[in-house]
Every structure is written in C-alpha cells, then in structure tokens.
Design an enzyme around this catalytic site. Sequence first.
Site, mmCIF file in Angstrom:
data_model
loop_
_atom_site.group_PDB
_atom_site.id
_atom_site.type_symbol
_atom_site.label_atom_id
_atom_site.label_comp_id
_atom_site.label_asym_id
_atom_site.label_seq_id
_atom_site.Cartn_x
_atom_site.Cartn_y
_atom_site.Cartn_z
ATOM 1 N N HIS A 129 0.832 -1.197 0.000
ATOM 2 C CA HIS A 129 0.000 0.000 0.000
ATOM 3 C C HIS A 129 0.872 1.256 0.000
ATOM 4 O O HIS A 129 2.082 1.200 0.215
ATOM 5 C CB HIS A 129 -0.928 -0.024 1.210
ATOM 6 C CG HIS A 129 -1.973 -1.095 1.134
ATOM 7 N ND1 HIS A 129 -2.902 -1.304 2.122
ATOM 8 C CD2 HIS A 129 -2.241 -2.027 0.173
ATOM 9 C CE1 HIS A 129 -3.701 -2.302 1.778
ATOM 10 N NE2 HIS A 129 -3.305 -2.766 0.604
ATOM 11 N N GLU B 62 1.238 3.770 2.039
ATOM 12 C CA GLU B 62 1.959 4.110 3.262
ATOM 13 C C GLU B 62 3.257 3.320 3.386
ATOM 14 O O GLU B 62 4.279 3.840 3.853
ATOM 15 C CB GLU B 62 1.083 3.834 4.498
ATOM 16 C CG GLU B 62 -0.246 4.574 4.496
ATOM 17 C CD GLU B 62 -1.374 3.749 3.915
ATOM 18 O OE1 GLU B 62 -2.455 3.725 4.531
ATOM 19 O OE2 GLU B 62 -1.189 3.120 2.850
ATOM 20 N N CYS C 173 -5.147 0.955 6.520
ATOM 21 C CA CYS C 173 -5.881 -0.287 6.751
ATOM 22 C C CYS C 173 -5.526 -0.902 8.096
ATOM 23 O O CYS C 173 -4.437 -0.696 8.646
ATOM 24 C CB CYS C 173 -5.613 -1.281 5.625
ATOM 25 S SG CYS C 173 -3.915 -1.881 5.545
ATOM 26 N N SER D 156 -22.106 7.948 -38.755
ATOM 27 C CA SER D 156 -21.706 8.496 -37.456
ATOM 28 C C SER D 156 -20.219 8.816 -37.341
ATOM 29 O O SER D 156 -19.755 9.207 -36.272
ATOM 30 C CB SER D 156 -22.077 7.505 -36.344
ATOM 31 O OG SER D 156 -21.377 6.279 -36.517
ATOM 32 N N GLU E 229 -21.000 2.116 -23.666
ATOM 33 C CA GLU E 229 -20.873 2.835 -24.932
ATOM 34 C C GLU E 229 -21.956 2.360 -25.888
ATOM 35 O O GLU E 229 -21.721 2.138 -27.075
ATOM 36 C CB GLU E 229 -19.476 2.641 -25.540
ATOM 37 C CG GLU E 229 -18.377 3.355 -24.780
ATOM 38 C CD GLU E 229 -17.090 3.483 -25.581
ATOM 39 O OE1 GLU E 229 -17.147 3.384 -26.822
ATOM 40 O OE2 GLU E 229 -16.028 3.676 -24.972
#
Length: 370
Positions: A57, A59, A82, A175, A298
């Site tokens: 992590h 930290e 944690c 498009s 999408e």
Amino acid sequence: MRGLVQMTNHEFYMDLALKNAQAMKGQTDPNPLVGSVIVNNNRIVGVGAHLKAGEPHAEIHAIRMAGDKARGGTIYVTLEPCSHHGRTGPCAVAIVEAGIKKVIIATLDPNPIVSGRGVKILEEAGIEVVVGIHEAASRKMNEVFNKFIVKNTPFVTLKAGITLDGKIATHSSDSKWITSEEARHDVHQLRNEHMAILVGVNTVIADNPELTTRLPNGRNPIRIILDSTLKIQLDRKVITDKLVETWIFTSEIFDKEKKSLLESMGISVFPTTGSRQVNPTEVVQILGEKGISSLLIEGGGTINAAFLEHKLIDKAVIYIAPKLIGGQLAPTFLEGSGIDKMGDAVELQDADIIKIGKDFKFVGYPSYKN
C-alpha cells in the site's frame, strides 16, 4: 495565523498525495487509489502510491523511502490506513512501528465494517490523528471503490458522443465522426480506466468494433455484449481477435446451440431472466460477483435508456460536438419510452463542462427520484 498556515500546509501535502494516487487510475482495480507523503522538519522524506492490487500500500512505499527519517514525522494519506492483515500487515501498525507522531487522513474507509479501525490503532498508540483534509476530493477520486466495496456492484459510467441536438448518427446511420480526434483520444483514456466496456449487439453487427484501448501500454477492458437472442455473427472482432475476454449476456430466449458454439470459441455467455430483453439489473449484479468494479457503457439509445430507467447509471460523460444534424429518424443517445412528466426528469448533479478540441465534455451524476 499559525493555525491558518498549518492548515494550508496540510492541504498542500495532501494535494500532493492525491496527485500521486490519481496517477495510478486504471491499474489498482479493484483496490482504491491511495497516495501518501511523509514530512519531517518541513521536508518531504517519503512519497508513495498504491500501484496495483496485491502490491504494498501507499503508506508502506512512503515509509520505506523515508527510512529512519519517518521517525517523529507526519504522514499524509488519502484514505484511512488499513487495519487488516495483507501481504505487508496492517498499514496502521506499520505507521506506529515507524515512529510517526502525526497522521493526516483525507477520509475514513468507506466500508462500514472496518471504518475507523485504522484510526483507533493509531490513537491507542498515542499518535495524533486529523481526518477530513481534502475529504471531498478523496471521495470523488475513489468513487468506483466507494460504491463497489459497499454494494458489490460496479460503478457504471454512461459515455456518449453526440451533436448539439443530441444525435449519435444521421438518419442514414452515418456516425463517423461526430466528435474530434482529441475527444476520441479522451474516450480511450476512459476505457483504460474501466475494467469492462458494454455495448449492444446491434453496435457489434453494424460497426464490428474492437472495443479496445488505443493508448501506449493501455489496459483493454473486458468486453460486455448484450444480445437477447445470440444473433451475433461469429466473424466479429470481439469474437475472433482474442485481444481480451468477451462476455455475452442474453435473455431467456437465447439460441442454445449458438451458446455452445460461442463457448467453444472461448466466449463466456451469461443468461438472464429477461423474457425478451437482457435484464440490465442482473448484468450489473453478475459483473459485481465476478469482481468487476467499473463499467463503461458505450451503447446506443436503447441500451442507454434501459440502464437509466433501471437507475443503474452512476455517472454520465457526454462529449458534445458543436454540430447540428436534425431529422426525426436520426437516433439520439437516449431512446426508450422516456419520462412522462418533466417533474420526473433525471437531474445531473455536480456537473462540469470541459473543452476538448472543438468539443465539450460534460460530466454529471444522475440523481434518481424514488
């Protein structure tokens, strides 16, 4: 005055921690984005960010960088340290053992089961703890994790590229392209940040898209196709290219022989209880069970409307091109039966508009009425 200066310093260092965390967006799933900075005698001695699930992590990275200089210092961390045992043990315990005297936290853990436990470990060790510096920014940065950890369903983002009059194509279905190259590049960044991307089978049939991320070292999201009868052709790129997994969700009226054939080609097929259409609520539930924490839609107007009507969309990202098409037969990005009364319209809150190339990127969060 001294208190004001101290608060400004807290915000400065927390902002740095937030930027470190944000830089990892798209590679920590399903874990949160977390950044950390250690300061001693007004000097930064350690910096860290959580890089990916299964690795140390933020930290821990910062403490390792600081070494002995962490002792007596202050650590800034964007999420409550944690309290559980992972590969490196609880981060709260590591902070205590490093001799850090003060911990500045942006926000507590969103999981109500563990929220506050890390702070308790720190305070019981005699460490001063301050919570709430840039809290709103931290929560917004981890909007995906915050939902997934509590509800075990993905954070759903609706993306659409439209003209100023809401069209996604002309009446003849042309498009390419509504939005600018700059906007389309931004879409690929969105894809890179999501674990899965969803379209309807009609999009696959008409456009034969890859639905991949065209960025250097970009992450390709898992491709989710809604196909109520399994009418998808077997020569489509999402079936044959093997670039990334493809999962097809279908209804109760699916073709059983086609399902077996697709599965023999390495495609996962998930039937839902929808009688004639795929049940979108079941789609997000199944995706959550499979560990998918973020989903980018999408789709066309019908798919978009189905998810909106079921109140499943958490965020809307609409790219608006300053163009006008017109035409009753030109499709819009929201079809379906629509809202009956204007008073029942879905409002988008916390909205923001950013200019990208010639276009405008609108971001907002739907607020649903019960």
